[in-house]
Design a protein around this motif. Structure first.
Motif, PDB file in Angstrom:
ATOM      1  N   SER A  31      45.837  37.054  30.452  1.00 43.61           N
ATOM      2  CA  SER A  31      46.731  37.897  31.253  1.00 43.61           C
ATOM      3  C   SER A  31      48.010  38.211  30.490  1.00 43.61           C
ATOM      4  N   ALA A  32      48.533  37.217  29.793  1.00 44.85           N
ATOM      5  CA  ALA A  32      49.747  37.437  29.000  1.00 44.85           C
ATOM      6  C   ALA A  32      49.486  38.443  27.880  1.00 44.85           C
ATOM      7  N   ALA A  33      48.317  38.353  27.254  1.00 47.20           N
ATOM      8  CA  ALA A  33      47.978  39.298  26.188  1.00 47.20           C
ATOM      9  C   ALA A  33      47.863  40.716  26.744  1.00 47.20           C
ATOM     10  N   CYS A  34      47.266  40.849  27.924  1.00 48.92           N
ATOM     11  CA  CYS A  34      47.156  42.176  28.556  1.00 48.92           C
ATOM     12  C   CYS A  34      48.537  42.734  28.875  1.00 48.92           C
ATOM     13  N   THR A  35      49.382  41.897  29.418  1.00 54.00           N
ATOM     14  CA  THR A  35      50.735  42.333  29.768  1.00 54.00           C
ATOM     15  C   THR A  35      51.513  42.747  28.527  1.00 54.00           C
ATOM     16  N   ALA A  36      51.393  41.962  27.467  1.00 53.19           N
ATOM     17  CA  ALA A  36      52.101  42.287  26.225  1.00 53.19           C
ATOM     18  C   ALA A  36      51.601  43.607  25.644  1.00 53.19           C
ATOM     19  N   ILE A  41      52.267  49.513  24.711  1.00 50.49           N
ATOM     20  CA  ILE A  41      51.847  50.901  24.946  1.00 50.49           C
ATOM     21  C   ILE A  41      52.960  51.673  25.651  1.00 50.49           C
ATOM     22  N   ASP A  42      53.558  51.065  26.665  1.00 54.89           N
ATOM     23  CA  ASP A  42      54.651  51.720  27.388  1.00 54.89           C
ATOM     24  C   ASP A  42      55.828  52.007  26.461  1.00 54.89           C
ATOM     25  N   ARG A  43      56.115  51.066  25.567  1.00 58.85           N
ATOM     26  CA  ARG A  43      57.217  51.261  24.620  1.00 58.85           C
ATOM     27  C   ARG A  43      56.930  52.448  23.703  1.00 58.85           C
ATOM     28  N   ILE A  44      55.698  52.552  23.225  1.00 64.57           N
ATOM     29  CA  ILE A  44      55.335  53.660  22.332  1.00 64.57           C
ATOM     30  C   ILE A  44      55.400  54.988  23.090  1.00 64.57           C
ATOM     31  N   LYS A  86      42.450  48.680  22.739  1.00 65.90           N
ATOM     32  CA  LYS A  86      42.663  47.232  22.647  1.00 65.90           C
ATOM     33  C   LYS A  86      42.962  46.646  24.024  1.00 65.90           C
ATOM     34  N   LEU A  87      43.728  47.370  24.831  1.00 67.42           N
ATOM     35  CA  LEU A  87      44.034  46.910  26.188  1.00 67.42           C
ATOM     36  C   LEU A  87      42.757  46.801  27.016  1.00 67.42           C
ATOM     37  N   ALA A  88      41.870  47.770  26.878  1.00 68.34           N
ATOM     38  CA  ALA A  88      40.599  47.713  27.615  1.00 68.34           C
ATOM     39  C   ALA A  88      39.796  46.481  27.195  1.00 68.34           C
ATOM     40  N   GLU A  89      39.790  46.181  25.900  1.00 64.17           N
ATOM     41  CA  GLU A  89      39.092  44.985  25.422  1.00 64.17           C
ATOM     42  C   GLU A  89      39.731  43.721  25.990  1.00 64.17           C
ATOM     43  N   LEU A  90      41.054  43.686  25.979  1.00 67.47           N
ATOM     44  CA  LEU A  90      41.759  42.515  26.512  1.00 67.47           C
ATOM     45  C   LEU A  90      41.507  42.354  28.010  1.00 67.47           C
TER      46      LEU A  90
END
Length: 147
Positions: A31-36, A41-44, A86-90
């Motif tokens: 969950s932490a990895a997904c959030t990070a 992505i939001d930052r970019i 990557k987010l989808a994989e996470l």
């Protein structure tokens, strides 16, 4: 004398508890990895939007600046797409961890229920044995009245 209750599968229950805790930790990490990754992505995206806004406000844009902006924008879009993959994989990993946690929790709860039922049955048997012992003592000590 009443025997204390001893659950034969106590060690298995302990191991199941440890497995459940490990699954909780793995789910937390996923969950932490997904959030990070989502924050990245939001930052970019915010960076891209801010740069687009600053480019649109410029009165005069040189061809070099335009070329640099287009290259930078392509890179940002590519980074966003890569991040989303990557987010989808996470998220898949997180879902697998969640399913593992659910399975391990069910296994542990099943053993806890079994332990509870056996403890209750043991208590009933001990109570019955004590009652029988008391009845035997009472019948031995009973002196019928003499007529």
């Amino acid at each position: 004398m009443a025997k204390p209750f001893r659950f034969n599968l106590e060690r298995v229950l302990d191991i199941r508890g440890q497995l459940e805790e490990r699954a909780k930790m793995e789910l937390g990490k996923a969950s932490a990895a997904c959030t990070a990754k989502q924050r990245e992505i939001d930052r970019i995206i915010n960076e891209k939007n801010a740069r687009e806004a600053s480019m649109s406000q410029k009165a005069v844009v040189t061809p070099e600046e335009l070329w640099l902006w287009q290259a930078y924008r392509k890179r940002l879009v590519a980074d966003i797409q890569t991040g989303q993959v990557k987010l989808a994989e996470l998220e898949e990993v997180r879902e697998r961890c969640r399913r593992t946690l659910v399975t391990r929790s069910k296994d542990k709860k099943l053993l806890e229920k079994l332990k509870s039922n056996k403890a209750e049955r043991h208590a009933q048997q001990e109570k019955l044995a004590e009652q029988n012992e008391n009845d035997d003592m009472a019948s031995i000590r009973y002196q019928p009245p003499v007529y």
